[in-house]
Enzyme design. Sequence first.
Site, PDB file in Angstrom:
ATOM      1  N   GLU A 154       0.793  -1.234   0.000  1.00 49.96           N
ATOM      2  CA  GLU A 154       0.000   0.000   0.000  1.00 49.96           C
ATOM      3  C   GLU A 154       0.831   1.292   0.000  1.00 49.96           C
ATOM      4  O   GLU A 154       0.663   2.149   0.863  1.00 49.96           O
ATOM      5  CB  GLU A 154      -0.980  -0.009   1.180  1.00 49.96           C
ATOM      6  CG  GLU A 154      -1.946  -1.181   1.121  1.00 49.96           C
ATOM      7  CD  GLU A 154      -2.959  -1.213   2.271  1.00 49.96           C
ATOM      8  OE1 GLU A 154      -2.875  -0.361   3.168  1.00 49.96           O
ATOM      9  OE2 GLU A 154      -3.830  -2.095   2.250  1.00 49.96           O
TER      10      GLU A 154
ATOM     11  N   GLU B 231      -5.534 -11.226  -1.113  1.00 48.30           N
ATOM     12  CA  GLU B 231      -6.358 -11.099   0.107  1.00 48.30           C
ATOM     13  C   GLU B 231      -7.840 -11.196  -0.254  1.00 48.30           C
ATOM     14  O   GLU B 231      -8.674 -10.422   0.228  1.00 48.30           O
ATOM     15  CB  GLU B 231      -6.066  -9.762   0.819  1.00 48.30           C
ATOM     16  CG  GLU B 231      -4.586  -9.566   1.123  1.00 48.30           C
ATOM     17  CD  GLU B 231      -4.271  -8.284   1.894  1.00 48.30           C
ATOM     18  OE1 GLU B 231      -5.199  -7.649   2.436  1.00 48.30           O
ATOM     19  OE2 GLU B 231      -3.087  -7.921   1.937  1.00 48.30           O
TER      20      GLU B 231
HETATM   21  C1  XIL Z   1      -5.789  -6.658   8.434  1.00 48.71           C
HETATM   22  C2  XIL Z   1      -6.067  -7.875   9.293  1.00 48.71           C
HETATM   23  O1  XIL Z   1      -7.003  -8.699   8.676  1.00 48.71           O
HETATM   24  C3  XIL Z   1      -6.524  -7.483  10.646  1.00 48.71           C
HETATM   25  O2  XIL Z   1      -6.669  -8.632  11.459  1.00 48.71           O
HETATM   26  C4  XIL Z   1      -5.505  -6.505  11.230  1.00 48.71           C
HETATM   27  O3  XIL Z   1      -5.833  -6.106  12.453  1.00 48.71           O
HETATM   28  C5  XIL Z   1      -5.394  -5.294  10.324  1.00 48.71           C
HETATM   29  O4  XIL Z   1      -4.968  -5.727   9.078  1.00 48.71           O
HETATM   30  N1  XIL Z   1      -4.841  -4.969   3.766  1.00 48.71           N
HETATM   31  C6  XIL Z   1      -3.753  -5.685   4.179  1.00 48.71           C
HETATM   32  C7  XIL Z   1      -3.875  -6.564   5.348  1.00 48.71           C
HETATM   33  O5  XIL Z   1      -2.717  -5.689   3.515  1.00 48.71           O
HETATM   34  O6  XIL Z   1      -2.672  -6.692   6.039  1.00 48.71           O
HETATM   35  C8  XIL Z   1      -4.983  -6.114   6.268  1.00 48.71           C
HETATM   36  O7  XIL Z   1      -5.143  -7.079   7.274  1.00 48.71           O
HETATM   37  C9  XIL Z   1      -6.267  -5.928   5.494  1.00 48.71           C
HETATM   38  C10 XIL Z   1      -6.101  -4.868   4.448  1.00 48.71           C
END
Ligand code: XIL
Length: 362
Positions: free
Chosen positions: A166, A274
């Site tokens: 990001e 994701e």
């Molecule tokens: C999120 C997790 O799912 C949560 O459990 C944590 O508290 C915060 O982060 N993009 C990403 C991930 O790259 O690392 C994020 O994960 C969700 C959004």
Amino acid sequence: MTTKQIIFGVLSAFVFASCSNDEKVVFIYADETPVNPPVQATLKEKAKFKIGAAVKMKDLQGEVNYKNAVVKHYSQITAEYEMKMASIWTSSTVYNWTAADYLVNFAKDNNMEIHGHTLIWYDSFPDWFKNAKYDSIAFEAKVKIYITDVVGRYKGKVKSWDVANEVFADGGALREESVIKTVFKDPIGFYGRCFQYARAADPDAKLFYNDYSVVLDAGKRTAIKKMVTRFKAKGYPIDGLGDQFHYANDTNKQTMKTGFTDLASTGLLIHISELDIKVNTGKSDSYVFTDAEAQKQSETYQYITSMYEELPQNQKFAITTWGVTDKYTWLTAFWHPKEYPLLLDNDYNKKPAYQGFLAGLK
Ligand code: XIL
């Protein structure tokens, strides 16, 4: 042939001999019904690339059904948060490896891969680090040590890393809230060197850049492609690109496909990193996840996996779902309590989404 089938065969032959012609026809058809329907392949059995899940140590340890589901359906894991900087780097001089080690060993013991997520994410710099207010030289020296230590510790075990996560805001500008934007005159140069530090610590690990909305946001995609071009010109190593795919039932599929084709034109490995599909897009408190909604979600999943299958074989890396069961999805906290975005329901039953995902695989 099972004993049951033999007995059934003998009985049917006996009754067959003593029946009228009409009855005989009916009985023979009944006997031909398969006793054991074929067993359906799981996601990892059908796919010719890795199928990953974001997992949490506490759920793997705390619930045997969760652990069994991970091992049954998936061939790769990603730590949902335990391998982020804030989890590992608890003070300037202390690393906490407990959860990361557990997950790396879990993958090895269960014959799975583990994808490292993530070395540099603006949202996961520990407070002690931010409070130290390092200048660019000290900042980079500290980060270099961190990357070298983490990637080095898991050399040969963690075979791929999201080096940076990001970097860009919506539209493609550098993210304003990132400490890196504040500290460095040339943030992209800094990120490029981070890829170099990771490569030096484990030359065989595949190195990824990861972001969200990549296939939907043309501006962000242009910025990413520009970064890749610059990395290549400078000799900074990069092997793959990840799009998180936190999308929804109402995400425009044609836009998705156009963006995906554009992303693939880089020739790099592509990770759907994701994946989850929101259904309660209006964040409604009275939302009901009906069969019709589940069917729509299934179609969205199928669209995505069949789109992924269109990639050249050598660009397929993995599709990772962000979680295992709706019961523990991050979206109930980060989106709306009534959300059902994954492939398995609260009781680990396969949802229509699972069948859609499977049907899209070649
Ligand atoms: C999120 C997790 O799912 C949560 O459990 C944590 O508290 C915060 O982060 N993009 C990403 C991930 O790259 O690392 C994020 O994960 C969700 C959004």
